[in-house]
Motif scaffolding. Structure first.
Motif, short mmCIF file in Angstrom:
data_model
loop_
_atom_site.label_atom_id
_atom_site.label_comp_id
_atom_site.label_asym_id
_atom_site.label_seq_id
_atom_site.Cartn_x
_atom_site.Cartn_y
_atom_site.Cartn_z
N LEU A 284 0.69 -1.14 -0.12
CA LEU A 284 -0.14 0.03 -0.01
C LEU A 284 0.57 1.21 -0.01
CD1 LEU A 284 -2.54 -0.89 2.53
CD2 LEU A 284 -2.97 -1.52 0.24
N VAL A 285 0.12 2.41 -0.26
CA VAL A 285 0.93 3.53 -0.48
C VAL A 285 -0.11 4.74 -0.14
CG1 VAL A 285 2.91 2.88 -2.09
CG2 VAL A 285 0.84 3.83 -3.06
N GLY A 286 0.67 5.79 0.22
CA GLY A 286 -0.11 7.15 0.73
C GLY A 286 0.54 7.89 -0.15
N VAL A 287 0.17 9.38 0.11
CA VAL A 287 0.51 10.51 -0.60
C VAL A 287 2.13 10.67 -0.44
CG1 VAL A 287 0.28 13.13 -0.54
CG2 VAL A 287 -1.47 11.71 -0.07
N ALA A 288 2.59 10.34 0.65
CA ALA A 288 4.15 10.59 0.94
C ALA A 288 5.03 9.65 -0.07
CB ALA A 288 4.73 10.42 2.32
N GLU A 289 4.39 8.53 -0.17
CA GLU A 289 5.06 7.32 -1.17
C GLU A 289 4.62 7.92 -2.39
OE1 GLU A 289 4.50 5.72 3.07
OE2 GLU A 289 3.01 6.45 1.56
N ILE A 290 3.70 8.18 -2.80
CA ILE A 290 3.35 8.50 -4.30
C ILE A 290 4.03 9.58 -4.63
CG2 ILE A 290 1.64 9.69 -5.64
CD1 ILE A 290 -0.41 7.76 -4.20
N ASP B 153 -8.51 10.47 -13.78
CA ASP B 153 -7.67 9.08 -14.44
C ASP B 153 -6.76 8.37 -13.41
OD1 ASP B 153 -5.71 10.93 -14.39
OD2 ASP B 153 -4.85 10.34 -16.27
N PHE B 154 -6.75 8.90 -12.40
CA PHE B 154 -5.84 8.36 -11.25
C PHE B 154 -6.65 7.19 -10.60
CE2 PHE B 154 -3.15 7.78 -7.41
CZ PHE B 154 -2.18 8.00 -7.85
N PRO B 155 -5.98 6.28 -10.03
CA PRO B 155 -6.58 5.12 -9.72
C PRO B 155 -7.37 5.48 -8.35
CG PRO B 155 -4.24 4.55 -10.08
CD PRO B 155 -4.53 5.86 -10.43
N ALA B 156 -8.53 4.83 -8.11
CA ALA B 156 -9.37 5.12 -7.02
C ALA B 156 -8.61 4.47 -5.74
CB ALA B 156 -10.66 4.33 -6.92
N PRO B 157 -8.68 5.28 -4.65
CA PRO B 157 -7.87 4.80 -3.30
C PRO B 157 -8.75 3.57 -2.94
CG PRO B 157 -9.25 6.79 -2.77
CD PRO B 157 -9.20 6.49 -4.23
N ILE B 158 -7.96 2.51 -2.52
CA ILE B 158 -8.79 1.36 -1.81
C ILE B 158 -9.45 1.54 -0.39
CG2 ILE B 158 -7.26 -0.25 -3.32
CD1 ILE B 158 -6.07 -0.86 -0.42
N GLN B 159 -8.63 2.67 0.22
CA GLN B 159 -9.53 2.94 1.59
C GLN B 159 -9.04 4.31 1.72
OE1 GLN B 159 -10.89 0.43 3.26
NE2 GLN B 159 -11.42 1.92 4.83
N LYS B 160 -10.24 4.86 2.35
CA LYS B 160 -10.05 6.27 2.83
C LYS B 160 -10.18 6.25 4.46
CE LYS B 160 -12.54 8.21 -1.29
NZ LYS B 160 -13.34 9.26 -1.43
N LEU B 161 -8.74 6.55 5.12
CA LEU B 161 -8.71 6.63 6.31
C LEU B 161 -8.48 8.07 6.90
CD1 LEU B 161 -5.80 4.13 6.26
CD2 LEU B 161 -8.09 3.75 6.83
N ARG B 162 -8.98 8.21 8.08
CA ARG B 162 -8.77 9.56 8.83
C ARG B 162 -7.14 10.26 8.41
NH1 ARG B 162 -10.84 9.31 14.69
NH2 ARG B 162 -9.47 11.13 14.81
N MET B 163 -6.17 9.55 8.47
CA MET B 163 -4.91 10.13 7.93
C MET B 163 -4.68 10.25 6.65
SD MET B 163 -3.49 7.09 6.48
CE MET B 163 -1.74 7.59 6.39
N GLY B 164 -5.45 9.71 5.76
CA GLY B 164 -5.39 10.03 4.27
C GLY B 164 -5.74 8.84 3.56
N ASN B 165 -5.73 8.86 2.10
CA ASN B 165 -6.18 7.82 1.35
C ASN B 165 -5.00 6.87 1.33
OD1 ASN B 165 -8.81 8.88 1.13
ND2 ASN B 165 -8.06 9.83 -0.95
N VAL B 166 -5.44 5.67 0.80
CA VAL B 166 -4.18 4.59 0.61
C VAL B 166 -4.76 3.98 -0.75
CG1 VAL B 166 -3.56 4.34 2.87
CG2 VAL B 166 -5.22 2.88 1.99
N TRP B 167 -3.43 3.58 -1.58
CA TRP B 167 -3.71 3.05 -2.81
C TRP B 167 -2.85 1.74 -2.89
CZ3 TRP B 167 -3.44 8.19 -2.03
CH2 TRP B 167 -4.22 8.88 -2.42
N LEU B 168 -3.17 0.94 -3.81
CA LEU B 168 -2.54 -0.16 -4.13
C LEU B 168 -1.22 0.25 -5.04
CD1 LEU B 168 -4.67 -2.84 -5.14
CD2 LEU B 168 -3.66 -2.64 -3.33
#
Length: 61
Positions: free
Chosen positions: A4-10, A31-46
């Protein structure tokens, strides 16, 4: 287990020279992939989805 990655990793995946705000703008594009989860700390993507998006953008550009 999927990576998983968040904004910092992206940001790092895109070269690390973008502001966090710019990464938030990029990740909100249609066109950006949808996040797989929306958390309080931010979205996460595969990670693999983001890597594929980056590859496609580089090939098109």
């Amino acid at each position: 287990m999927e990576e998983l990655v968040g904004v910092a990793e992206i940001r790092d995946m895109l070269g690390g020279n973008l502001s966090r705000q710019r990464v938030h703008v990029i990740t909100s594009h249609r066109d950006f992939p949808a996040p797989i989860q929306k958390l309080r700390m931010g979205n996460v993507w595969l990670k693999r989805d983001v890597e594929e998006w980056i590859r496609n953008r580089q090939a098109a550009g």
